[in-house]
Design a protein around this motif. Structure first.
Motif, PDB file in Angstrom:
ATOM      1  N   GLY A  72       0.495  -0.800   0.343  1.00  0.00           N
ATOM      2  CA  GLY A  72       0.076   0.160  -0.289  1.00  0.00           C
ATOM      3  C   GLY A  72       0.829   1.411   0.076  1.00  0.00           C
ATOM      4  O   GLY A  72       0.461   2.406  -0.752  1.00  0.00           O
ATOM      5  N   HIS A  73       1.765   1.171   0.429  1.00  0.00           N
ATOM      6  CA  HIS A  73       2.908   2.208   1.181  1.00  0.00           C
ATOM      7  C   HIS A  73       3.132   2.387  -0.450  1.00  0.00           C
ATOM      8  O   HIS A  73       3.810   4.014  -0.946  1.00  0.00           O
ATOM      9  N   VAL A 104       0.734   4.144  -3.061  1.00  0.00           N
ATOM     10  CA  VAL A 104       0.357   5.000  -2.924  1.00  0.00           C
ATOM     11  C   VAL A 104       1.939   6.326  -3.669  1.00  0.00           C
ATOM     12  O   VAL A 104       1.360   6.732  -4.272  1.00  0.00           O
ATOM     13  N   HIS A 155      -6.954   2.346  -2.072  1.00  0.00           N
ATOM     14  CA  HIS A 155      -5.472   3.903  -2.660  1.00  0.00           C
ATOM     15  C   HIS A 155      -6.114   4.959  -3.291  1.00  0.00           C
ATOM     16  O   HIS A 155      -5.947   5.714  -3.465  1.00  0.00           O
ATOM     17  N   THR A 195      -8.854   7.182  -2.504  1.00  0.00           N
ATOM     18  CA  THR A 195      -8.043   8.636  -1.397  1.00  0.00           C
ATOM     19  C   THR A 195      -6.915   9.135  -1.894  1.00  0.00           C
ATOM     20  O   THR A 195      -7.196  10.432  -1.228  1.00  0.00           O
ATOM     21  N   THR A 196      -6.310   8.902  -2.517  1.00  0.00           N
ATOM     22  CA  THR A 196      -5.166   8.793  -3.101  1.00  0.00           C
ATOM     23  C   THR A 196      -4.637  10.504  -4.049  1.00  0.00           C
ATOM     24  O   THR A 196      -5.025  11.406  -3.599  1.00  0.00           O
TER      25      THR A 196
END
Length: 762
Positions: free
Chosen positions: A231-232, A235, A265, A268-269
């Motif tokens: 996920g990191h 993003v 992701h 939201t990003t």
């Protein structure tokens, strides 16, 4: 000493051998336990004069006496001393019985030892197999442990800053990254870090981690670490629009079947901040009394944002999905739907929170304007979706033409062809025998394969599948119809010409393939299609099921015509030998010759049927085992072996239908030809008899001499009677009882003597 008879000459005056006995005289019949002299004489007197029979019996008696005298003279001394040698026989037997009993006991003891050793050996083999299975399970557990440890090490060693990259890491990236040629061309260290993280995370996601109970906690921790790290990285890649890193991350998400996380992701990003700038959630009406719920301008800004900041991820996701599908066709992957699950969902949420009165029915003018604007916005989204679909499909109609063209090429042949290769394109064992059937099955499976099927076009692929089945059925039915009217078709076409030159074995291949196709359509193929369409409604699934089953039923309806054609082919070959029956009239007309054995043509009547039956019945467990071990099939063609095996074991009813159907038609033709022959002979003889009687009356001669002779019709019937007896024996040899055939009973009544007509015995 008995008097020796002079030996008979073995040759006649011209040096030709003389038969010691005629063919109708069987000396072996006297040795049968159920020999009956009266029945024997009654059987022979119908076609052998009693004087000839008596002379032959006297000659046979003389020969037996001469043989007896020869035996006595040859061993006369032994014959005389025979009674003196048979002394104390009982004691000799008792003396011999003792060692035999001892030998029997030793054999029994040895057999018990061998049985015990065999039991121990089987027990040892069973224990060895169990130990081998346990060892395989242990090795699997150890491999799983190593995989989990490897994943943990990869996650812990994941670089978090550019300084963490080592020379070995860069070499690994160069060798394993999809775009290794460009890996070292990045100038910014942040790009190196993101791409390295994405590659390592993809490698971790590709690991196959089976569920092991005692390692559940470690697996869950590894999964959480993987999700968090992925996920990191995703993003960070989205914020910098790093196409290579995004591509790798999307492949990783697809590998673990968690596309929803990537969509969340992205929403939201990227999407949510952009939409909130256009439609804030705390939006208030503007001053001046003008409504701020209009959506036309908002939609224009949203479309510009999609073109500028979102279209790149849509293109990358479609490419990543295509590549992952090609790598793992059976992984159950789903396409990334960023358009619906990220963009459209966020826009709808923003409208519901920021502009709740935009679709209020209390303001009809503004409602209609917003409704039209919304339709325009949906049209824009549909255009984007169509663009992505075109990138994935690469013109689906061209693929339709490719699949259908392969079957059309296979069906446009002038002769039926069997498969040359024993395995299909995937290396699996081939169960079909004809190239046409194999091409049909491959085309049907191509319609629903993962690298071809697009669910949005599933109705077209279903229609193509049904059209392929209809094309194959039409090829079979038109060929069978053309075979029945050969002379009527003056301009033959290749797709029906095959049936005219096909042999009986070819039609057995057709029956085998049609049965297999029908079974496959109602079994694995149907289950595979319904599984792919499981998201559809129950009504749609039922319609799909009924359409495929109906196509299979259309194929199954072709089996009776194929069987009828096979029977007709066998009958045509048998009738060629039956036509020789007409030569009987010329053989016995105006001669004193009497029939003594069946005609040569009888042995050829059932030869086509016997050959077919022999080919079917040649399969036995020993032959199957030998062929399975050798795997070379040097005795017969592999296709012949497979169809025999399939036809013999799985279709005994079809085999019996073939034998009985062909036999009944052959017997009917036999009766028709024989009855016509006897009828014509009787009419001819009646006419000749009237002419002779008229001539004798004119000259005043007596007709007693004429009445005592055997007529031509009687000789013809005697020959036919011998022929149908042999024919009945041939039927019995292939497992058919002649008395159960109506045509055979009629044939028997037509040619058998009056004393033989009540009961059919041969």
């Amino acid at each position: 000493m008995a008097e020796l008879l002079p030996p008979r000459s073995a040759t006649d005056l011209f040096g030709d051998p003389i038969e010691s006995q005629p063919l109708w005289f069987k000396a072996a019949s006297f040795l049968r336990p159920d020999f009956d002299p009266e029945s024997y004489i009654a059987d022979l007197r119908s076609f052998v004069p009693l004087e000839s029979l008596a002379a032959e019996l006297r000659a046979h008696l003389a020969a037996l006496k001469a043989e007896l005298v020869d035996l006595i003279n040859r061993d006369y001394a032994d014959f005389v001393s025979l009674s003196t040698r048979l002394v104390d026989v009982d004691s000799a037997v008792a003396h011999t019985r003792a060692p035999l009993a001892e030998f029997r006991d030793k054999v029994a003891a040895f057999r018990a030892v061998v049985d015990s050793s065999l039991a121990n050996l089987c027990s040892g083999l069973r224990q060895r197999a169990e130990a081998s299975a346990a060892r395989e399970i242990l090795e699997l557990l150890l491999d799983t442990f190593h995989v989990v440890s490897k994943v943990e090490k990869l996650i812990k060693a994941l670089p978090t800053t550019a300084s963490d990259l080592s020379t070995a890491d860069m070499a690994s990236i160069e060798s394993s990254a999809p775009n290794s040629e460009n890996a070292l061309q990045h100038i910014e260290s942040g790009a190196h870090l993101r791409e390295t993280q994405s590659i390592l995370l993809e490698r971790i996601a590709m690991q196959n981690l089976p569920f092991i109970e005692n390692m559940e906690e470690r697996i869950q921790n590894a999964t959480l670490l993987l999700d968090d790290s992925l996920g990191h990285c995703f993003v960070d890649s989205l914020e910098h629009q790093d196409a290579n890193a995004i591509y790798n991350c999307l492949r990783a998400y697809a590998a673990i079947d968690d596309t929803s996380a990537a969509e969340k992701h992205f929403r939201t990003t990227i999407v949510s901040p952009l939409i909130q700038k256009i439609i804030p959630y705390s939006h208030l009406h503007v001053a001046g009394g003008v409504s701020s719920d209009g959506l036309q301008e908002d939609y224009q800004q949203i479309m510009q944002c999609i073109e500028k900041a979102c279209k790149f991820i849509l293109e990358i996701s479609s490419t990543a999905h295509s590549v992952v599908i090609a790598i793992s066709a059976n992984s159950g992957l789903h396409v990334f739907d960023f358009l619906a699950n990220s963009i459209l969902k966020e826009v709808l949420f923003a409208l519901q929170k920021g502009k709740p009165g935009a679709f209020s029915p209390g303001r009809p003018t503004e409602f209609q304007r917003n409704y039209k604007s919304s339709l325009g916005f949906l049209t824009f989204l549909e255009d984007c979706l169509q663009y992505l679909s075109d990138n994935i499909l690469h013109n689906p109609y061209a693929r339709f033409q490719e699949i259908a063209g392969a079957l059309d090429s296979a069906l446009m042949v002038t002769a039926i062809t069997t498969a040359e290769n024993l395995h299909d394109s995937q290396g699996k064992h081939q169960k079909l025998t004809l190239k046409q059937s194999i091409t049909l099955m491959e085309s049907l499976r191509s319609c629903w394969s993962d690298d071809v099927l697009v669910l949005s076009y599933s109705d077209k692929f279903l229609r193509l599948s049904l059209q392929l089945l209809s094309r194959y059925s039409s090829w079979l039915s038109s060929g069978l119809a053309a075979r029945k009217v050969r002379s009527a078709n003056l301009n033959p076409t290749p797709n029906i010409e095959w049936a005219k030159s096909a042999h009986v074995e070819d039609f057995i291949y057709v029956i085998h393939d049609v049965n297999f196709l029908v079974s496959e359509l109602s079994g694995d193929y149907l289950r595979h299609v319904l599984q792919l369409l499981e998201s559809c409604s129950a009504k749609v699934l039922d319609l799909v099921k009924q359409s495929i089953l109906q196509a299979g039923k259309s194929l199954e309806d072709l089996l009776p015509p194929v069987m009828d054609t096979m029977i007709e082919v066998i009958v045509e070959k048998s009738v060629e030998d039956l036509r020789q029956l007409k030569g009987i009239t010329a053989t016995y007309r105006m001669t004193n010759k009497l029939p003594v054995r069946h005609s040569p043509y009888v042995s050829g009547i059932l030869r086509p049927l016997k050959n077919c039956s022999l080919l079917i019945n040649c399969i036995n467990p020993l032959f199957i085992s030998v062929c399975a071990l050798c795997k070379s099939f040097v005795l017969i063609r592999y296709a012949d072996f497979m169809f025999c095996l399939y036809f013999y074991f799985y279709f005994p009813n079809a085999r019996n239908e073939l034998l009985h159907g062909a036999m009944e038609r052959i017997t009917n033709r036999y009766y028709e030809l024989a009855s016509d022959l006897v009828s014509v002979a009787r009419k001819t003889e009646s006419s000749l008899l009237r002419l002779r009687q008229g001539a004798q009356r004119r000259v005043g001669a007596s007709s007693d001499a004429l009445d005592n002779n055997i007529s031509d019709t009687e000789k013809i019937c005697m020959q036919l009677f011998l022929d149908i007896q042999e024919y009945g024996c041939n039927l019995a040899a292939i497992g058919i009882k002649a008395a159960d055939i109506p045509a055979y009973r009629s044939l028997w009544q037509c040619v058998a003597p009056e004393d033989k007509q009540p009961q059919i015995v041969f």
